[in-house]
Enzyme design. Structure first.
Site, short mmCIF file in Angstrom:
data_model
loop_
_atom_site.label_atom_id
_atom_site.label_comp_id
_atom_site.label_asym_id
_atom_site.label_seq_id
_atom_site.Cartn_x
_atom_site.Cartn_y
_atom_site.Cartn_z
N ASP A 1 47.24 34.66 61.68
CA ASP A 1 45.84 34.02 62.19
C ASP A 1 45.64 32.92 61.24
O ASP A 1 46.09 32.94 60.01
CB ASP A 1 44.82 34.76 62.48
CG ASP A 1 45.09 35.98 63.51
OD1 ASP A 1 45.68 35.66 64.39
OD2 ASP A 1 44.30 37.06 63.23
N ARG A 2 44.96 31.96 61.59
CA ARG A 2 44.67 30.55 60.93
C ARG A 2 43.78 31.08 59.46
O ARG A 2 44.07 30.51 58.31
CB ARG A 2 43.60 29.89 61.63
CG ARG A 2 42.93 28.70 60.73
CD ARG A 2 42.01 27.91 61.82
NE ARG A 2 41.24 26.88 61.10
CZ ARG A 2 40.18 26.95 60.11
NH1 ARG A 2 39.71 28.19 60.12
NH2 ARG A 2 39.94 25.90 59.56
#
Length: 264
Positions: A67-68
């Site tokens: 995820d970011r």
């Protein structure tokens, strides 16, 4: 958007061969583009780094996406043959992954396992956040093992209320569903510190999308990203490790400015 844009393009190379590269991704960096307006991504940076190889026939495939706001190890294949090899190894469950998370509260047990299926919340109920997952009997099987590494306390911002209890937890997922570790920790009653979706209130995520990072969100979340780090990765005869990043070390051990001994 009123608050500052959170973005960090500075990844580091952990290991590399003719067929693959492993990098240490910082938080606030997307692995790959999701829309044309995205800031540069990890894949963009790798294309620049490996421009010569790409000009000579290489083709990049991200194998272990994060995820970011999750930091840590990302494995990238440089050609289709290697991508297929790692893809089949992942299907056979041959990847061994270890994450480190800072969670809210002190878990009652030193070790525990969550064996709970997960699906996208919007499939069974209304959800203002399309990507939000939840534990549900109709979901896909998921299992994660957890071990407490250390229990800590710290003064709350502006010294409001009793000290904040939190713990450093080692996480070993057997499966790889979207947001699995974050969902299972929240399901255990110990959400990841800084988690805008599964933390104190999902409106943190909605407020962040609307206004960016603000002082109010800092008070509610304590960190500008969720405290989850891809620490170790093993497959075939390869093993890579990424130490806990500075921002998480400083949160855990502010008296040492994050320079305490790294967990193994």
């Amino acid at each position: 958007m009123n608050g500052p844009l959170l973005f960090n393009p500075r990844f580091t190379v952990v290991g590399e061969s003719a067929d693959w590269i492993v990098v240490d991704k910082p938080a606030h960096l997307l692995c790959h583009p999701t829309n044309p307006d995205n800031p540069p991504t990890l894949l963009d940076g790798l294309r620049g780094l490996l421009a010569f190889e790409l000009a000579n026939g290489a083709a990049l495939s991200i194998i272990t996406r994060l995820d970011r706001d999750t930091s840590g190890l990302v494995l990238v294949a440089k050609n289709a043959h290697t991508a297929r090899h790692f893809g089949k190894a992942m299907e056979r469950g041959e990847f061994r992954k270890t994450y480190l998370a800072i969670v809210s509260g002190w878990p009652e047990n030193d070790s525990w396992t969550v064996d709970a299926p997960i699906l996208r919340k919007g499939e069974v109920a209304e959800s203002p956040i399309w990507v939000k997952q939840l534990v549900h009997p109709a979901g896909k099987p998921c299992r994660t093992h957890f071990d407490v590494v250390e229990r800590r306390t710290r003064t709350r911002p502006e010294s409001e209320g009793p000290p904040l209890a939190f713990a450093l937890v080692r996480c070993r997922p057997e499966t790889g569903r979207m947001h699995q570790i974050r969902v299972h920790l929240a399901h255990s009653g110990h959400p990841v510190i800084g988690d805008k979706i599964y933390g104190p209130d999902e409106t943190c995520y909605l407020d962040f999308i609307e206004s960016g990072w603000t002082e109010d969100l800092e008070k509610r979340l304590l960190l500008d990203r969720h405290a989850l780090h891809a620490h170790q990765l093993e497959v075939d005869d390869h093993a890579w490790t990424s130490p806990l990043p500075t921002d998480l070390g400083q949160f855990l051990w502010p008296e040492t400015r994050g320079s305490a001994v790294q967990p193994t």
